[in-house]
Scaffold this active site. Structure first.
Site, short mmCIF file in Angstrom:
data_model
loop_
_atom_site.label_atom_id
_atom_site.label_comp_id
_atom_site.label_asym_id
_atom_site.label_seq_id
_atom_site.Cartn_x
_atom_site.Cartn_y
_atom_site.Cartn_z
N LEU A 106 40.84 14.10 48.92
CA LEU A 106 39.72 14.74 48.24
C LEU A 106 38.85 15.52 49.21
O LEU A 106 38.88 15.27 50.42
CB LEU A 106 38.90 13.67 47.51
CG LEU A 106 39.71 12.86 46.48
CD1 LEU A 106 39.00 11.57 46.13
CD2 LEU A 106 39.97 13.69 45.23
N PRO A 107 38.04 16.47 48.71
CA PRO A 107 37.31 17.39 49.58
C PRO A 107 36.18 16.78 50.39
O PRO A 107 35.90 17.22 51.50
CB PRO A 107 36.77 18.46 48.62
CG PRO A 107 37.58 18.33 47.38
CD PRO A 107 37.97 16.89 47.30
N THR A 139 38.99 13.79 54.60
CA THR A 139 38.18 13.84 55.81
C THR A 139 36.74 13.55 55.42
O THR A 139 36.04 14.41 54.88
CB THR A 139 38.29 15.21 56.50
OG1 THR A 139 39.65 15.45 56.85
CG2 THR A 139 37.44 15.24 57.77
N LYS A 224 39.57 11.82 63.17
CA LYS A 224 39.71 13.15 62.57
C LYS A 224 38.49 14.01 62.85
O LYS A 224 38.60 15.21 63.17
CB LYS A 224 39.92 13.02 61.06
CG LYS A 224 40.04 14.36 60.31
CD LYS A 224 41.21 15.19 60.81
CE LYS A 224 41.24 16.58 60.20
NZ LYS A 224 41.50 16.59 58.76
N LYS A 299 31.76 21.69 57.09
CA LYS A 299 31.61 20.34 56.53
C LYS A 299 31.95 19.27 57.57
O LYS A 299 31.21 18.30 57.76
CB LYS A 299 32.52 20.18 55.32
CG LYS A 299 32.40 18.83 54.62
CD LYS A 299 33.70 18.44 53.93
CE LYS A 299 34.71 17.89 54.89
NZ LYS A 299 35.91 17.31 54.27
#
Length: 397
Positions: A106-107, A139, A224, A299
């Site tokens: 998911l974003p 992430t 990450k 982001k």
């Protein structure tokens, strides 16, 4: 004689034992798995998030023989799977009811929290969960990953599966982007209980080529963020150096050769060069379309800044990089690949072929035109075309 017979029998037995051992190990050594070799506790997989990455990851699991159920808020994304006979559910809760393992891609952190803890979310029936393992490849910040992992471990399983008495969670973000997701060559950075990581490894190797165990819960997410932070700073440094070189009279082509054969060599210079005209097949060669967007980089850098602030660590390069990518997004370049910072922040110039190379290419072009005209002339004579028609065609050429 009797001893020789016993030795021969022992050799045959050893060969049989080795053959059996190899057959047991084979699923963990190969990327592809037949449905008969998939462990029963991994067989039914629910996949939520069918965007650019998730679509290919879910498709690779289907190819590997897993029984997949999917969900996405985008109807068109769901339709691509339902048209192929893959079960598609309207809510995450429905996916959980028919799955042994859940994978989410998911974003953002807010999307992850909504899918897990929101109305009709994965943990809606927290007292009797069907999945024994939840894998989040989004992430997001490590704190959210750790909080979810703690909440999931407090739930109860409808039925005990494998070694798990309670449901478990792994945070397993990926590196490699859309091309690696499509090719099944992603790298997974995994945090959580090591036993769960080892049990889920066949799943990871059906979608990627490498898995790296990072330690306890949240460490995969942390890895990450650190990876993308280094990638962003590297891209900014390389872009800044290219622009400085251009203003000092050094071409990007020359600097690329120097970088890639010296201490400045890095992924941003030798595999993802930001200067248009230097490399083929990278976003800079197609007007920065495709690839990893500036919006996503902003982001991830925001996550890094927040994580650093929470532990009181000064990270000036992280903050500066975040501000630069936020500015790019505000200028309307949010959907362009993050390497567009060379063009749209530093105002770098595309690499233009030297005049001598242009002359060579123009000469080659003229030669091809000359051959074409000669060939057309022969055709006109053979077919006895009128002078008028021949002249018309030559005008078109």
């Amino acid at each position: 004689m009797a001893m020789a017979s016993r030795l021969r029998a022992r050799v045959v037995l050893s060969r049989c034992e080795w053959s059996n051992l190899r057959s047991l190990l084979r699923p963990s050594l190969n990327r592809g798995f037949s449905s008969s070799s998939i462990p029963s506790h991994l067989e039914r997989v629910g996949f939520i998030g069918l965007g650019n990455m998730g679509f290919h990851m879910a498709s690779n699991l289907i190819t590997a023989g897993y029984k997949i159920t999917v969900h996405d808020i985008n109807y068109n994304a769901l339709k691509k799977f339902s048209e192929k006979g893959i079960p598609a559910k309207e809510t995450p809760c429905e996916v959980a009811e028919s799955s042994d393992v859940i994978i989410t891609m998911l974003p953002s952190s807010s999307n992850v929290l909504d899918v897990y803890t929101g109305r009709n979310g994965l943990l809606h029936c927290r007292s009797h969960l069907s999945p024994w393992l939840f894998i989040d490849s989004s992430t997001i910040d490590p704190q959210t990953s750790r909080m979810l992992s703690t909440n999931i471990s407090k739930c109860l399983l409808k039925e005990k599966k494998g070694f798990a008495n309670n449901p478990l969670m792994l945070d397993a973000p990926v590196s490699g982007g859309v091309p690696a997701a499509q090719a099944g060559t992603l790298t997974f950075m995994v945090g959580g209980l090591e036993e769960a990581y080892l049990a889920a490894k066949p799943l990871f190797l059906s979608m990627g080529k490498q898995t790296i165990y990072c330690g306890s819960s949240g460490n995969g997410a942390a890895a990450k963020i650190c990876n993308n932070l280094a990638m962003a700073v590297s891209m900014l440094g390389v872009s800044e150096a290219f622009v400085l070189g251009q203003h000092l009279g050094i071409t990007a082509s020359t600097l690329t050769k120097i970088f890639n054969s010296s201490s400045a060599r890095c992924w941003s210079s030798d595999s993802y060069n930001p200067v248009p005209g230097i490399m083929e097949g990278v976003p800079s060669s197609r007007n920065y379309d495709g690839g990893f967007t500036s919006k996503l980089m902003a982001k991830d850098l925001t996550l890094a800044v927040s994580s650093a602030a929470e532990i009181g660590l000064k990270c000036p390069l992280t903050s500066e990089a975040r501000d630069i990518y936020m500015e790019l997004c505000e200028k309307g370049y949010d959907s362009k690949d993050f390497s567009c910072v060379f063009r749209h922040y530093y105002s770098g110039l595309a690499f233009i072929l030297p005049w001598s190379s242009c002359c060579v290419r123009f000469g080659s072009f003229c030669t091809k035109i000359s051959h074409l005209i000669c060939s057309a002339s022969k055709i006109f004579k053979t077919t006895m075309l009128s002078d008028y028609n021949a002249g018309l065609v030559f005008n078109l050429l």
